[in-house]
Design an enzyme around this catalytic site. Structure first.
Site: not given
Ligand code: DX5
Ligand code: ZN
Length: 226
Positions: A38, A178-180, A40, A71, A201, A147-148, A36, A145, A69, A11, A140
């Site tokens: 993102d 996607d996420g963590g 928003m 959002m 991250s 990262g990290g 990827h 919204g 993606h 991402s 998700m």
């Molecule tokens: C969050 C994004 C993710 C984000 C993931 O809303 O959709 O794509 O970049 O980041 P990590 O891998 O750090 O959770």
């Molecule tokens: Zn994403």
């Protein structure tokens, strides 16, 4: 889908925006499959990332498909711009679409692969009557919204339920998470039925992002203890 075929999508949200071309080059040369991206709007999610000019700049350097993606609310307004700025896959949020079938049809008419993202609170069963029209579902595993954030454990169950739902309706459906995502949960996610892993991250904060991508790509689920 066999272990060797799973997709890794770093991402770009976690990249160094002041040295974006270096990070794009790193992903180009790595074992990653997709970028990827993102986008928003500050309304659907409580954050603003970057817009189409940045995406266009990424597309100019990227040698791998852009997995976009969105959002943002009412994404129909931006599908054409997405395509024009280099998207290969366009994923919209279930929670942001009034007429999801129409939106999915519009994405396909543009010649892009169509995906739907589900927030952590949205059950996968809401896709029962559209799953056969989708190329991808994005689960998700954090609230969208930022990262990290910390991975939500219930995501494994959602992936397994979605895989079962897709089994007779759309066996080729790509399930993306996607996420963590990190090396501690990636194997279990693949084992639960995921095909594509987004990692922000965990990749870009790593000491060696290239080898971190390689590690994610090399996970062999036949070796995975669950
Ligand atoms: C969050 C994004 C993710 C984000 C993931 O809303 O959709 O794509 O970049 O980041 P990590 O891998 O750090 O959770
Ligand atoms: Zn994403």
């Amino acid at each position: 889908m066999s272990a060797a075929q799973h997709i890794i999508a770093p991402s770009i949200l976690a990249a160094d925006f002041a040295h974006l071309s270096q990070d794009i080059e790193m992903v180009n040369e790595s074992a990653a499959d997709w970028f990827h991206i993102d986008i928003m709007d500050g309304v659907f999610v409580p954050n603003i990332s970057f817009g189409f000019p940045v995406m266009q700049a990424i597309a100019k350097h990227a040698k791998k498909p852009l997995d976009v993606h969105l959002m943002l609310i009412d994404p129909d307004r931006y599908l054409q711009a997405c395509k024009d700025n280099g998207a290969h896959i366009i994923t919209v949020h279930y929670e942001a679409c009034r007429h999801l079938h129409r939106t999915i049809s519009a994405i396909k008419e543009l010649g892009c692969k169509a995906g739907v993202a589900l927030n952590p609170h949205t059950p996968v069963q809401v896709l029962t009557d559209i799953i056969h029209d989708l190329d991808l579902v994005l689960i998700m595993s954090v609230n969208p919204g930022f990262g990290g954030q910390q991975f939500i454990e219930h995501s494994y169950t959602k992936i397994a339920t979605l895989r079962a739902l897709a089994a007779d309706r759309n066996p080729n459906l790509i399930i993306e998470v996607d996420g963590g995502v990190n090396l501690a949960n990636a194997g279990k996610l693949l084992k639960a039925g995921a095909d594509a892993l987004v990692a922000g991250s965990f990749v870009f904060n790593a000491e060696n992002p290239t080898s971190t991508i390689r590690d994610l790509k090399n996970i062999d689920i036949s070796q995975q203890r669950i």
